[in-house]
Motif scaffolding. Structure first.
Motif, PDB file in Angstrom:
ATOM      1  N   PHE A  87       0.831  -1.206   0.000  1.00 26.49           N
ATOM      2  CA  PHE A  87       0.000   0.000   0.000  1.00 26.49           C
ATOM      3  C   PHE A  87       0.866   1.257   0.000  1.00 26.49           C
ATOM      4  CE2 PHE A  87      -1.857   3.430   2.529  1.00 26.49           C
ATOM      5  CZ  PHE A  87      -2.942   3.754   1.740  1.00 26.49           C
ATOM      6  N   LEU A  88       1.890   1.287   0.848  1.00 30.03           N
ATOM      7  CA  LEU A  88       2.766   2.461   0.913  1.00 30.03           C
ATOM      8  C   LEU A  88       3.524   2.674  -0.388  1.00 30.03           C
ATOM      9  CD1 LEU A  88       4.131   2.126   4.562  1.00 30.03           C
ATOM     10  CD2 LEU A  88       2.423   3.754   3.688  1.00 30.03           C
ATOM     11  N   ILE A  89       3.949   1.586  -1.021  1.00 32.45           N
ATOM     12  CA  ILE A  89       4.646   1.698  -2.307  1.00 32.45           C
ATOM     13  C   ILE A  89       3.709   2.252  -3.374  1.00 32.45           C
ATOM     14  CG2 ILE A  89       5.704   0.369  -4.189  1.00 32.45           C
ATOM     15  CD1 ILE A  89       6.795  -1.507  -1.944  1.00 32.45           C
ATOM     16  N   ILE A  90       2.479   1.744  -3.417  1.00 33.51           N
ATOM     17  CA  ILE A  90       1.508   2.234  -4.397  1.00 33.51           C
ATOM     18  C   ILE A  90       1.180   3.696  -4.132  1.00 33.51           C
ATOM     19  CG2 ILE A  90      -0.898   2.015  -5.162  1.00 33.51           C
ATOM     20  CD1 ILE A  90      -0.558  -1.025  -4.724  1.00 33.51           C
ATOM     21  N   ALA A  91       0.960   4.058  -2.867  1.00 37.62           N
ATOM     22  CA  ALA A  91       0.648   5.446  -2.530  1.00 37.62           C
ATOM     23  C   ALA A  91       1.803   6.367  -2.911  1.00 37.62           C
ATOM     24  CB  ALA A  91       0.337   5.572  -1.043  1.00 37.62           C
ATOM     25  N   ALA A  92       3.044   5.959  -2.633  1.00 37.63           N
ATOM     26  CA  ALA A  92       4.203   6.779  -2.991  1.00 37.63           C
ATOM     27  C   ALA A  92       4.335   6.904  -4.509  1.00 37.63           C
ATOM     28  CB  ALA A  92       5.473   6.180  -2.392  1.00 37.63           C
ATOM     29  N   ALA A  93       4.127   5.804  -5.208  1.00 33.80           N
ATOM     30  CA  ALA A  93       4.230   5.844  -6.670  1.00 33.80           C
ATOM     31  C   ALA A  93       3.167   6.767  -7.255  1.00 33.80           C
ATOM     32  CB  ALA A  93       4.093   4.436  -7.243  1.00 33.80           C
ATOM     33  N   ILE A  94       1.944   6.690  -6.770  1.00 35.34           N
ATOM     34  CA  ILE A  94       0.878   7.576  -7.257  1.00 35.34           C
ATOM     35  C   ILE A  94       1.208   9.030  -6.941  1.00 35.34           C
ATOM     36  CG2 ILE A  94      -1.531   8.251  -6.872  1.00 35.34           C
ATOM     37  CD1 ILE A  94      -2.167   5.261  -6.653  1.00 35.34           C
ATOM     38  N   TYR A  95       1.703   9.277  -5.727  1.00 33.08           N
ATOM     39  CA  TYR A  95       2.013  10.655  -5.345  1.00 33.08           C
ATOM     40  C   TYR A  95       3.121  11.235  -6.219  1.00 33.08           C
ATOM     41  CZ  TYR A  95       3.459  14.720  -2.733  1.00 33.08           C
ATOM     42  OH  TYR A  95       3.799  15.993  -2.396  1.00 33.08           O
ATOM     43  N   PHE A  96       4.240  10.497  -6.349  1.00 32.14           N
ATOM     44  CA  PHE A  96       5.381  11.035  -7.074  1.00 32.14           C
ATOM     45  C   PHE A  96       5.207  10.994  -8.593  1.00 32.14           C
ATOM     46  CE2 PHE A  96       7.428  10.005  -2.972  1.00 32.14           C
ATOM     47  CZ  PHE A  96       7.873  11.290  -2.676  1.00 32.14           C
ATOM     48  N   ALA A  97       4.405  10.062  -9.107  1.00 27.62           N
ATOM     49  CA  ALA A  97       4.239   9.955 -10.561  1.00 27.62           C
ATOM     50  C   ALA A  97       3.048  10.745 -11.085  1.00 27.62           C
ATOM     51  CB  ALA A  97       4.089   8.489 -10.963  1.00 27.62           C
ATOM     52  N   ILE A  98       2.032  10.986 -10.255  1.00 25.81           N
ATOM     53  CA  ILE A  98       0.825  11.643 -10.753  1.00 25.81           C
ATOM     54  C   ILE A  98       0.518  12.933 -10.000  1.00 25.81           C
ATOM     55  CG2 ILE A  98      -1.664  11.394 -11.051  1.00 25.81           C
ATOM     56  CD1 ILE A  98      -1.211   8.412 -11.505  1.00 25.81           C
ATOM     57  N   VAL A  99       0.372  12.854  -8.682  1.00 26.43           N
ATOM     58  CA  VAL A  99      -0.092  14.008  -7.905  1.00 26.43           C
ATOM     59  C   VAL A  99       0.920  15.155  -7.928  1.00 26.43           C
ATOM     60  CG1 VAL A  99      -0.756  14.784  -5.594  1.00 26.43           C
ATOM     61  CG2 VAL A  99      -1.541  12.576  -6.445  1.00 26.43           C
ATOM     62  N   LEU A 100       2.173  14.865  -7.631  1.00 25.44           N
ATOM     63  CA  LEU A 100       3.184  15.919  -7.575  1.00 25.44           C
ATOM     64  C   LEU A 100       3.372  16.626  -8.922  1.00 25.44           C
ATOM     65  CD1 LEU A 100       5.136  17.247  -5.581  1.00 25.44           C
ATOM     66  CD2 LEU A 100       6.859  15.611  -6.313  1.00 25.44           C
ATOM     67  N   PRO A 101       3.527  15.885 -10.042  1.00 24.85           N
ATOM     68  CA  PRO A 101       3.650  16.586 -11.331  1.00 24.85           C
ATOM     69  C   PRO A 101       2.408  17.412 -11.686  1.00 24.85           C
ATOM     70  CG  PRO A 101       4.413  14.337 -11.568  1.00 24.85           C
ATOM     71  CD  PRO A 101       3.799  14.448 -10.212  1.00 24.85           C
ATOM     72  N   LEU A 102       1.213  16.903 -11.391  1.00 27.76           N
ATOM     73  CA  LEU A 102       0.008  17.670 -11.695  1.00 27.76           C
ATOM     74  C   LEU A 102      -0.082  18.928 -10.837  1.00 27.76           C
ATOM     75  CD1 LEU A 102      -2.689  14.917 -12.279  1.00 27.76           C
ATOM     76  CD2 LEU A 102      -1.592  16.386 -13.959  1.00 27.76           C
ATOM     77  N   ASN A 103       0.338  18.850  -9.582  1.00 21.19           N
ATOM     78  CA  ASN A 103       0.362  20.051  -8.733  1.00 21.19           C
ATOM     79  C   ASN A 103       1.344  21.077  -9.262  1.00 21.19           C
ATOM     80  OD1 ASN A 103      -1.581  19.031  -7.034  1.00 21.19           O
ATOM     81  ND2 ASN A 103      -0.146  18.379  -5.454  1.00 21.19           N
ATOM     82  N   LYS A 104       2.524  20.628  -9.697  1.00 27.00           N
ATOM     83  CA  LYS A 104       3.517  21.544 -10.274  1.00 27.00           C
ATOM     84  C   LYS A 104       2.970  22.186 -11.545  1.00 27.00           C
ATOM     85  CE  LYS A 104       6.880  20.914  -7.381  1.00 27.00           C
ATOM     86  NZ  LYS A 104       7.386  21.941  -6.510  1.00 27.00           N
ATOM     87  N   LEU A 105       2.295  21.404 -12.362  1.00 28.63           N
ATOM     88  CA  LEU A 105       1.705  21.923 -13.595  1.00 28.63           C
ATOM     89  C   LEU A 105       0.632  22.962 -13.280  1.00 28.63           C
ATOM     90  CD1 LEU A 105       1.698  21.612 -16.690  1.00 28.63           C
ATOM     91  CD2 LEU A 105      -0.089  19.905 -16.411  1.00 28.63           C
ATOM     92  N   ALA A 106      -0.177  22.704 -12.276  1.00 28.16           N
ATOM     93  CA  ALA A 106      -1.221  23.651 -11.880  1.00 28.16           C
ATOM     94  C   ALA A 106      -0.608  24.942 -11.341  1.00 28.16           C
ATOM     95  CB  ALA A 106      -2.133  23.026 -10.827  1.00 28.16           C
ATOM     96  N   GLU A 107       0.505  24.833 -10.600  1.00 29.48           N
ATOM     97  CA  GLU A 107       1.190  26.036 -10.103  1.00 29.48           C
ATOM     98  C   GLU A 107       1.727  26.869 -11.258  1.00 29.48           C
ATOM     99  OE1 GLU A 107       4.230  24.954  -7.318  1.00 29.48           O
ATOM    100  OE2 GLU A 107       2.806  24.001  -5.960  1.00 29.48           O
ATOM    101  N   ARG A 108       2.350  26.213 -12.241  1.00 34.72           N
ATOM    102  CA  ARG A 108       2.863  26.948 -13.410  1.00 34.72           C
ATOM    103  C   ARG A 108       1.737  27.636 -14.168  1.00 34.72           C
ATOM    104  NH1 ARG A 108       7.193  22.933 -16.245  1.00 34.72           N
ATOM    105  NH2 ARG A 108       8.801  23.103 -14.653  1.00 34.72           N
ATOM    106  N   LYS A 109       0.631  26.928 -14.337  1.00 36.50           N
ATOM    107  CA  LYS A 109      -0.506  27.488 -15.057  1.00 36.50           C
ATOM    108  C   LYS A 109      -1.070  28.686 -14.304  1.00 36.50           C
ATOM    109  CE  LYS A 109      -4.816  26.175 -17.254  1.00 36.50           C
ATOM    110  NZ  LYS A 109      -5.814  25.141 -17.460  1.00 36.50           N
ATOM    111  N   ALA A 110      -1.124  28.590 -12.974  1.00 39.20           N
ATOM    112  CA  ALA A 110      -1.638  29.699 -12.166  1.00 39.20           C
ATOM    113  C   ALA A 110      -0.716  30.912 -12.260  1.00 39.20           C
ATOM    114  CB  ALA A 110      -1.794  29.267 -10.718  1.00 39.20           C
ATOM    115  N   LYS A 111       0.597  30.689 -12.367  1.00 39.27           N
ATOM    116  CA  LYS A 111       1.544  31.807 -12.501  1.00 39.27           C
ATOM    117  C   LYS A 111       1.389  32.503 -13.849  1.00 39.27           C
ATOM    118  CE  LYS A 111       5.176  30.084  -9.464  1.00 39.27           C
ATOM    119  NZ  LYS A 111       6.555  29.567  -9.408  1.00 39.27           N
TER     120      LYS A 111
END
Length: 141
Positions: A87-111
């Motif tokens: 579970f922790l491996i899947i959660a980390a993989a989802i966070y680092f592969a999907i959530v974090l890049p999408l958050n960075k993309l949203a921050e760039r778009k907001a800027k």
């Protein structure tokens, strides 16, 4: 009736959900491969077994025939730890592969987007036109 079904299927959230299920299944295969081919061999190198399921097994006899596997209860702490680790491996993989890049993309778009106040503020020409009209109105008095 068919028109209503077509509208239902073509709604954005139904299509988004379908895409999410397909992507989730594909991503699950990637994470399973990560666990089976990278994490489990590391665990095997450390503990001598490919996963934790064979570790921390306690067999409890419930009063039946001693040595009869049907009468024994097994506490499989290692299997539970394996599930938590997966579970922790899947959660980390989802966070680092999907959530974090999408958050960075949203921050760039907001800027890149102008602030709401900037979007409704008058342009220089509009301000100069107002000043001209105000001066003209004062001189007409």
């Amino acid at each position: 009736m068919i028109k209503g079904f077509k509208e239902f299927i073509m709604r954005g959230n139904v299509v988004d959900l379908a895409v999410a299920v397909v992507i989730g299944a594909a991503f699950g295969a990637v994470v399973t491969s990560l666990v089976d081919n990278i994490i489990n061999p590391l665990i095997a190198a450390i503990f001598g077994k490919p996963d934790l399921s064979g570790i921390l097994l306690w067999t409890l006899n419930d009063g039946g025939t001693p040595g009869d596997p049907a009468d024994d209860a097994v506490l499989a702490i290692g299997t539970f730890l394996t599930a938590i680790l997966n579970f922790l491996i899947i959660a980390a993989a989802i966070y680092f592969a999907i959530v974090l890049p999408l958050n960075k993309l949203a921050e760039r778009k907001a800027k890149d987007e102008p602030a709401p106040d900037e979007a409704v503020s008058p342009t220089e020409i509009e301000i100069l036109t107002e000043i001209r009209d105000a001066i003209k109105a004062q001189s007409d008095r």
